[in-house]
Structures are given as C-alpha cells and as structure tokens.
Design an enzyme around this catalytic site. Structure first.
Site, mmCIF file in Angstrom:
data_model
loop_
_atom_site.group_PDB
_atom_site.id
_atom_site.type_symbol
_atom_site.label_atom_id
_atom_site.label_comp_id
_atom_site.label_asym_id
_atom_site.label_seq_id
_atom_site.Cartn_x
_atom_site.Cartn_y
_atom_site.Cartn_z
ATOM 1 N N SER A 1 0.843 -1.188 0.000
ATOM 2 C CA SER A 1 0.000 0.000 0.000
ATOM 3 C C SER A 1 0.880 1.239 0.000
ATOM 4 O O SER A 1 2.055 1.174 0.394
ATOM 5 C CB SER A 1 -0.906 0.007 1.232
ATOM 6 N N TYR B 1 -3.355 -0.308 10.678
ATOM 7 C CA TYR B 1 -3.319 -0.684 9.261
ATOM 8 C C TYR B 1 -1.990 -0.303 8.638
ATOM 9 O O TYR B 1 -1.351 -1.108 7.954
ATOM 10 C CB TYR B 1 -4.472 -0.009 8.514
ATOM 11 N N LYS C 1 0.938 -2.714 7.048
ATOM 12 C CA LYS C 1 1.378 -2.598 5.660
ATOM 13 C C LYS C 1 2.869 -2.274 5.570
ATOM 14 O O LYS C 1 3.539 -2.694 4.609
ATOM 15 C CB LYS C 1 0.545 -1.547 4.935
#
Length: 243
Positions: A148, A161, A165
C-alpha cells in the site's frame, strides 16, 4: 500470430488471495482473460463462488478453482497452500487479501493491531512459506505482494493498518533478496486510493481515485517480462495524488 492461442498453450498456474472483489477480482479477471489456471480464495464463500462462476462463464479457456479460506488463521493459510500444490506448483502467487480498519495508535480498540497483522501480513507469510519450497525446486516463479501507499509513509487515521502494511513491505523486500539466487521474482505493489468496498458510496464520477483494473494491468504487465527483469516496486497513485 494468434496471441490467445499462445497464452492458452503456455498457461500459468496463478494463486490469487482475496479474489472475490476489488483489486483481487480485477487481477483474477486479467489472468482468466488470457487463459491461465487460477486458484482463488476469499473469506466470503458466496462472493467467492459467484466470482468463480463469472470468470468461468466469461473466460471459458481459463481453469478456475476456488476455496473459501480465512488466511488470518495460520492453519487455513497453510491448508490452502497445500490444496493449491495438490494441483500444480504456482508460477505466480498474488498475496492480495487484506482489510483496512481505520484508527489511531493512541485510541484504536484493543486488539486492532493483532487483527490487522493477522489479516494483512501473517496470511501472506504462511501461504508463501507453504508454496515456496516447490517453487524453489523448480527455480522459477513470481510473487506479488499487495502492499500500500501506507507501506511507504504514515498518514492520518492509518494506525494499525499502516503498521501492518509497513510490515508487509518489509516481508516483501526481505523475500526479494532471499529469492534472487533461486530464480523467483518478488514484486511489492503500492496502490494509492482505489475504488473498492472500503470507499463505500464514494462518488467517483470525477475519476478522483483509481479503479482496480489499473492495478491489475500493471501487475499483469510486470508478470510478462523476461527472466532477466524484475520489477521490484510498483507505486501507483491517483493522478491528482493521495486523498
């Protein structure tokens, strides 16, 4: 030259996780359209089998096999890998399954980090470790890890998150170095905002954010290079930049 015939004759075995929607589904459609053998999984059984039926109907030259799996559970990730190996050694593995849970480190709910790591990292780790020995024996293959933009820098409301990532990118970069002498390519894919379920009812009529097919096209093109070339990182953002 009949390109479709060539693709079917030299079809690849492709594993795609999180393939029932979004980027994963777009990648599955790209490889199915060119006549490859797909092994797809997702947590939602109904959506997964619906995707399988759509791919089989739209692309009869492709072979599609599907298995509902929760990759955040180590045993299921390994079971899925062995299930795929029971049919064929993968030429391509796309570790796409993931989930975005917004929040901030200082106040996100207890257990968010553990959940995000399990979904966004551990599944890819255990699945990859399951299929790698056979790929290494064959001395060929290509692993795509869907990371990402959040893997590259922190942003507001990223929290666990973004941490997960970053970890996924670390896994991918380390794997790239390990696999060089074994003839296996590793590519880290860093999409910016992509129209998916995570955006809910977002109005994208102005084309402010990307569509999943944009990511699929770049990934597929990278998979078609000669054995001498490896795209290490794909960074793809909306034309107007991140939101």
């Amino acid at each position: 030259i009949n390109i479709q015939y060539i693709n079917v004759q030299f079809s690849m075995n492709v594993i795609i996780t999180g393939a029932s929607k979004g980027i994963g589904k777009a990648i599955a459609e790209m490889f199915a359209a060119t006549g490859h053998n797909l092994f797809i999984c997702a947590r939602g059984e109904q959506a997964l089998y619906r995707t399988m039926e759509e791919l089989m109907t739209g692309h009869p030259a492709a072979s599609i096999k599907a298995k509902p799996v929760d990759l955040s559970i180590k045993e299921q990730a390994k079971e899925f890998g062995n299930w795929c190996l029971s049919f064929a050694v993968p030429d391509i593995l796309v570790n796409n399954a993931g989930l975005f849970e917004p929040g901030s480190v200082h106040n996100e709910p207890e257990g968010t980090l553990e959940n995000q790591l399990a979904i966004n990292l551990y599944g890819a780790y255990h699945l990859t470790r399951t299929v790698l020995p056979k790929m290494m024996e064959r001395h060929s293959g290509h692993i795509f890890n869907i990371c990402s933009i959040a893997s590259l820098h922190a942003y507001e409301n990223g929290g666990a998150y973004s941490i997960s990532k970053h970890a996924m990118y670390g896994f991918s970069k380390n794997l790239r170095e390990e696999m060089k002498p074994h003839g296996i390519k590793v590519t880290s894919v860093h999409p910016g905002a992509v129209m998916s379920d995570s955006w809910g009812d977002f109005d994208n009529s102005s084309k402010r954010i990307m569509v999943a097919q944009d990511i699929a096209k770049m990934l597929y093109a990278s998979s078609q290079l000669s054995v001498a070339a490896c795209v290490e990182d794909i960074v793809i953002r909306p034309q107007l930049g991140d939101l």
